[in-house]
Design a protein around this motif. Structure first.
Motif, PDB file in Angstrom:
ATOM      1  N   LEU A  70       0.805  -1.218   0.000  1.00  0.00           N
ATOM      2  CA  LEU A  70       0.000   0.000   0.000  1.00  0.00           C
ATOM      3  C   LEU A  70       0.841   1.273   0.000  1.00  0.00           C
ATOM      4  CD1 LEU A  70      -3.037  -0.869   2.309  1.00  0.00           C
ATOM      5  CD2 LEU A  70      -2.687  -1.314  -0.121  1.00  0.00           C
ATOM      6  N   HIS A  71       2.110   1.161   0.390  1.00  0.00           N
ATOM      7  CA  HIS A  71       2.919   2.382   0.429  1.00  0.00           C
ATOM      8  C   HIS A  71       3.648   2.667  -0.870  1.00  0.00           C
ATOM      9  CE1 HIS A  71       1.660   3.176   4.413  1.00  0.00           C
ATOM     10  NE2 HIS A  71       1.866   1.901   4.705  1.00  0.00           N
ATOM     11  N   THR A  72       4.009   1.602  -1.595  1.00  0.00           N
ATOM     12  CA  THR A  72       4.699   1.828  -2.866  1.00  0.00           C
ATOM     13  C   THR A  72       3.741   1.680  -4.056  1.00  0.00           C
ATOM     14  OG1 THR A  72       5.258  -0.492  -3.114  1.00  0.00           O
ATOM     15  CG2 THR A  72       6.842   0.894  -1.923  1.00  0.00           C
ATOM     16  N   ASN A  73       2.534   1.163  -3.786  1.00  0.00           N
ATOM     17  CA  ASN A  73       1.573   0.866  -4.853  1.00  0.00           C
ATOM     18  C   ASN A  73       2.046  -0.225  -5.801  1.00  0.00           C
ATOM     19  OD1 ASN A  73      -0.779   2.360  -4.415  1.00  0.00           O
ATOM     20  ND2 ASN A  73       0.268   4.232  -5.069  1.00  0.00           N
ATOM     21  N   GLU A  74       3.058  -0.981  -5.391  1.00  0.00           N
ATOM     22  CA  GLU A  74       3.556  -2.027  -6.277  1.00  0.00           C
ATOM     23  C   GLU A  74       2.936  -3.375  -5.955  1.00  0.00           C
ATOM     24  OE1 GLU A  74       7.847  -2.112  -6.312  1.00  0.00           O
ATOM     25  OE2 GLU A  74       7.844  -0.020  -6.976  1.00  0.00           O
ATOM     26  N   ILE A  75       2.739  -4.171  -7.004  1.00  0.00           N
ATOM     27  CA  ILE A  75       2.253  -5.536  -6.795  1.00  0.00           C
ATOM     28  C   ILE A  75       3.405  -6.358  -6.224  1.00  0.00           C
ATOM     29  CG2 ILE A  75       1.434  -7.628  -7.933  1.00  0.00           C
ATOM     30  CD1 ILE A  75       0.093  -5.816 -10.032  1.00  0.00           C
ATOM     31  N   VAL A  76       3.180  -6.975  -5.074  1.00  0.00           N
ATOM     32  CA  VAL A  76       4.257  -7.748  -4.458  1.00  0.00           C
ATOM     33  C   VAL A  76       3.983  -9.248  -4.501  1.00  0.00           C
ATOM     34  CG1 VAL A  76       5.261  -5.969  -2.990  1.00  0.00           C
ATOM     35  CG2 VAL A  76       3.223  -7.181  -2.206  1.00  0.00           C
ATOM     36  N   SER A  77       2.732  -9.618  -4.747  1.00  0.00           N
ATOM     37  CA  SER A  77       2.385 -11.039  -4.801  1.00  0.00           C
ATOM     38  C   SER A  77       0.988 -11.177  -5.419  1.00  0.00           C
ATOM     39  CB  SER A  77       2.390 -11.631  -3.384  1.00  0.00           C
ATOM     40  OG  SER A  77       1.663 -10.805  -2.490  1.00  0.00           O
ATOM     41  N   TYR A  78       0.577 -12.422  -5.594  1.00  0.00           N
ATOM     42  CA  TYR A  78      -0.755 -12.699  -6.151  1.00  0.00           C
ATOM     43  C   TYR A  78      -1.415 -13.803  -5.349  1.00  0.00           C
ATOM     44  CZ  TYR A  78       1.158 -10.334 -10.276  1.00  0.00           C
ATOM     45  OH  TYR A  78       1.726  -9.428 -11.124  1.00  0.00           O
ATOM     46  N   GLU A  79      -2.718 -13.650  -5.069  1.00  0.00           N
ATOM     47  CA  GLU A  79      -3.437 -14.775  -4.460  1.00  0.00           C
ATOM     48  C   GLU A  79      -3.981 -15.673  -5.564  1.00  0.00           C
ATOM     49  OE1 GLU A  79      -6.652 -13.957  -1.685  1.00  0.00           O
ATOM     50  OE2 GLU A  79      -6.971 -16.106  -1.340  1.00  0.00           O
ATOM     51  N   VAL A  80      -3.798 -16.972  -5.365  1.00  0.00           N
ATOM     52  CA  VAL A  80      -4.256 -17.976  -6.312  1.00  0.00           C
ATOM     53  C   VAL A  80      -5.700 -18.342  -5.982  1.00  0.00           C
ATOM     54  CG1 VAL A  80      -3.881 -20.344  -7.096  1.00  0.00           C
ATOM     55  CG2 VAL A  80      -1.912 -18.900  -6.471  1.00  0.00           C
TER      56      VAL A  80
ATOM     57  N   GLY B 126      10.940 -13.474 -13.604  1.00  0.00           N
ATOM     58  CA  GLY B 126      11.481 -13.496 -12.243  1.00  0.00           C
ATOM     59  C   GLY B 126      10.726 -14.400 -11.287  1.00  0.00           C
ATOM     60  N   GLU B 127      11.083 -14.276 -10.018  1.00  0.00           N
ATOM     61  CA  GLU B 127      10.467 -15.144  -9.012  1.00  0.00           C
ATOM     62  C   GLU B 127       9.250 -14.465  -8.397  1.00  0.00           C
ATOM     63  OE1 GLU B 127      13.478 -16.645  -6.304  1.00  0.00           O
ATOM     64  OE2 GLU B 127      13.963 -18.195  -7.789  1.00  0.00           O
ATOM     65  N   ILE B 128       8.106 -14.749  -8.989  1.00  0.00           N
ATOM     66  CA  ILE B 128       6.846 -14.175  -8.526  1.00  0.00           C
ATOM     67  C   ILE B 128       6.405 -14.884  -7.240  1.00  0.00           C
ATOM     68  CG2 ILE B 128       4.380 -14.075  -9.157  1.00  0.00           C
ATOM     69  CD1 ILE B 128       5.428 -13.481 -12.047  1.00  0.00           C
ATOM     70  N   VAL B 129       5.751 -14.122  -6.357  1.00  0.00           N
ATOM     71  CA  VAL B 129       5.291 -14.694  -5.086  1.00  0.00           C
ATOM     72  C   VAL B 129       3.789 -14.972  -5.146  1.00  0.00           C
ATOM     73  CG1 VAL B 129       5.056 -14.284  -2.601  1.00  0.00           C
ATOM     74  CG2 VAL B 129       7.103 -13.487  -3.812  1.00  0.00           C
ATOM     75  N   LEU B 130       3.401 -16.178  -4.727  1.00  0.00           N
ATOM     76  CA  LEU B 130       1.991 -16.565  -4.747  1.00  0.00           C
ATOM     77  C   LEU B 130       1.479 -16.923  -3.360  1.00  0.00           C
ATOM     78  CD1 LEU B 130       1.767 -18.921  -7.883  1.00  0.00           C
ATOM     79  CD2 LEU B 130       1.230 -16.468  -7.745  1.00  0.00           C
ATOM     80  N   ALA B 131       0.247 -16.522  -3.074  1.00  0.00           N
ATOM     81  CA  ALA B 131      -0.443 -16.945  -1.855  1.00  0.00           C
ATOM     82  C   ALA B 131      -1.478 -17.999  -2.236  1.00  0.00           C
ATOM     83  CB  ALA B 131      -1.116 -15.755  -1.192  1.00  0.00           C
ATOM     84  N   ILE B 132      -1.330 -19.186  -1.657  1.00  0.00           N
ATOM     85  CA  ILE B 132      -2.202 -20.318  -2.004  1.00  0.00           C
ATOM     86  C   ILE B 132      -3.094 -20.671  -0.815  1.00  0.00           C
ATOM     87  CG2 ILE B 132      -2.231 -22.764  -2.678  1.00  0.00           C
ATOM     88  CD1 ILE B 132       0.491 -22.362  -4.005  1.00  0.00           C
ATOM     89  N   ASN B 133      -4.397 -20.803  -1.079  1.00  0.00           N
ATOM     90  CA  ASN B 133      -5.333 -21.172  -0.009  1.00  0.00           C
ATOM     91  C   ASN B 133      -5.241 -22.661   0.304  1.00  0.00           C
ATOM     92  OD1 ASN B 133      -7.141 -18.686   0.488  1.00  0.00           O
ATOM     93  ND2 ASN B 133      -7.086 -18.856  -1.757  1.00  0.00           N
TER      94      ASN B 133
ATOM     95  N   GLN C 111       8.848 -18.038  -2.541  1.00  0.00           N
ATOM     96  CA  GLN C 111       7.826 -17.639  -3.510  1.00  0.00           C
ATOM     97  C   GLN C 111       6.428 -18.047  -3.077  1.00  0.00           C
ATOM     98  OE1 GLN C 111      10.088 -19.545  -7.030  1.00  0.00           O
ATOM     99  NE2 GLN C 111       8.862 -17.913  -7.958  1.00  0.00           N
ATOM    100  N   ILE C 112       6.328 -18.805  -1.968  1.00  0.00           N
ATOM    101  CA  ILE C 112       5.017 -19.333  -1.589  1.00  0.00           C
ATOM    102  C   ILE C 112       4.610 -18.935  -0.177  1.00  0.00           C
ATOM    103  CG2 ILE C 112       3.610 -21.411  -1.264  1.00  0.00           C
ATOM    104  CD1 ILE C 112       4.333 -21.176  -4.146  1.00  0.00           C
ATOM    105  N   GLU C 113       3.347 -18.525  -0.113  1.00  0.00           N
ATOM    106  CA  GLU C 113       2.735 -18.262   1.177  1.00  0.00           C
ATOM    107  C   GLU C 113       1.456 -19.100   1.213  1.00  0.00           C
ATOM    108  OE1 GLU C 113       2.587 -14.114   2.037  1.00  0.00           O
ATOM    109  OE2 GLU C 113       0.590 -14.274   2.922  1.00  0.00           O
ATOM    110  N   PHE C 114       1.191 -19.751   2.337  1.00  0.00           N
ATOM    111  CA  PHE C 114      -0.058 -20.499   2.441  1.00  0.00           C
ATOM    112  C   PHE C 114      -1.038 -19.749   3.317  1.00  0.00           C
ATOM    113  CE2 PHE C 114       2.723 -24.094   1.194  1.00  0.00           C
ATOM    114  CZ  PHE C 114       2.003 -24.497   0.076  1.00  0.00           C
ATOM    115  N   GLU C 115      -2.282 -19.662   2.833  1.00  0.00           N
ATOM    116  CA  GLU C 115      -3.343 -19.015   3.604  1.00  0.00           C
ATOM    117  C   GLU C 115      -4.205 -20.095   4.236  1.00  0.00           C
ATOM    118  OE1 GLU C 115      -5.626 -16.264   1.266  1.00  0.00           O
ATOM    119  OE2 GLU C 115      -3.877 -15.059   0.734  1.00  0.00           O
ATOM    120  N   ILE C 116      -4.309 -20.050   5.546  1.00  0.00           N
ATOM    121  CA  ILE C 116      -5.216 -20.979   6.211  1.00  0.00           C
ATOM    122  C   ILE C 116      -6.198 -20.171   7.056  1.00  0.00           C
ATOM    123  CG2 ILE C 116      -3.611 -22.929   6.265  1.00  0.00           C
ATOM    124  CD1 ILE C 116      -2.882 -22.219   9.042  1.00  0.00           C
TER     125      ILE C 116
END
Ligand code: C2E
Ligand code: MG
Ligand code: MG
Ligand code: MG
Length: 275
Positions: free
Chosen positions: A50-60, A111-118, A146-151
């Motif tokens: 929110l401070h740089t307005n840049e996309i830092v990751s994507y939720e799958v 590059g190494e994109i970061v994903l959030a996986i449910n 590159q991976i974040e898990f959402e639980i």
């Protein structure tokens, strides 16, 4: 007469139940075939700093398009997949498909994109989950960063088991966030015990954060607890510039929502990144 009517009512009621049960069963049957029939696909929703307005990751986010049922919302089919146990194979498909996509993006020089996986609670408790993830990471050359898990909070009810799984996941090097934070069995105890990286404030608190004082108080409180515990906060469901600006003044680090982008097919992400 009374008897007849009640029988008729009973029948109506009964038929109604049958219709529902049939609908659920046929949906379950269709869902069972969805992987083999190539009916599942993934969309990706940007998560923005929110401070740089840049996309830092994507939720799958999983999408299901069936020839008879049309496109079915995950809010409808994920619970069916959970109850029937199908979520295990579907969830594995999601992780593998996301890994393939990451490898593809890397190959394309993005590059190494970061994903959030449910991860659903059932999947989270699956004994082979961690081994499965490890083998997918090595097969597709995934950097665990590159991976974040959402639980959701529901996955944390069996504290000892959840702690064990989570520490094994953390050992691989992935990040863990609590999804829909504040809507489940919220407990401050697990914020203390579990190795969590971030909290996702549920969109139901963001929707009226500008007009509902209680929502505002809840959002501020979550942000303050998170700050004191060193956790990152992601606000879900940001739809307006006003919501965004307000969350910025509260120092919320990350956000996602239709204001930035809806969940989109991977090719759109590729195109945007190549521009
Ligand atoms: P979630 O994980 O909390 O995902 C966020 C949901 O909010 C997504 O709905 C997303 O499209 C929607 N959303 C994002 N921004 C906005 C906004 O600004 N306004 C509004 N009104 N909605 C917004 P979706 O894709 O329909 O998914 C619903 C739920 O289904 C997810 O909630 C998640 O619990 C579940 N789900 C989706 N994909 C998967 C998956 O691969 N595995 C598992 N286990 N569950 C999944
Ligand atoms: Mg989520
Ligand atoms: Mg959520
Ligand atoms: Mg949700």
């Amino acid at each position: 007469v009374v008897k007849q009517r009640s029988r008729a009512q009973y029948q109506l009621y009964h038929k109604g139940m049958d219709k529902n049960t049939n609908e659920l069963l046929s949906m379950e049957t269709a869902l069972r075939r969805s992987i083999g029939n190539n009916e599942l696909k993934l969309h990706y929703q940007p998560q923005v700093d929110l401070h740089t307005n840049e996309i830092v990751s994507y939720e799958v986010l999983l999408r299901w398009e069936n020839s008879h049922l049309g496109s079915v919302s995950p809010a409808k089919f994920v619970p069916i997949a959970e109850e029937s146990g199908l979520i295990i194979s579907i969830g594995e498909w999601v992780i593998e498909e996301a890994c393939k996509q990451l490898m593809q993006w890397k190959k394309e020089g993005l590059g190494e994109i970061v994903l959030a996986i449910n991860l659903s609670a059932k999947q989270f408790e699956q004994p082979y989950l961690v081994e499965k993830i490890k083998s997918l990471f090595s097969e597709y050359y995934i950097n665990p960063n590159q991976i974040e898990f959402e639980i959701t909070e529901g996955a944390l009810q069996n504290v000892d088991e959840a702690l064990h799984i989570m520490s094994r996941l953390k050992k691989i090097g992935v990040a863990i966030s609590i999804d829909d934070f504040g809507t489940g069995y919220s407990s401050l105890m697990y914020l203390k015990q579990f190795p969590i990286d971030s909290l996702k404030i549920d969109q139901s608190f963001i929707r009226e954060v500008l007009t509902d004082q209680k929502d505002e108080a809840i959002v501020k409180t979550i942000l303050s607890i998170a700050e004191n515990l060193g956790l990152l906060v992601v606000a879900e469901g940001i739809e307006t510039l006003e919501q965004l600006n307000f969350l910025k003044t509260l120092n919320c680090q990350k956000g996602q929502g239709f204001y930035f982008s809806k969940p989109i097919p991977p090719v759109e992400i590729t195109n945007r990144l190549k521009d």
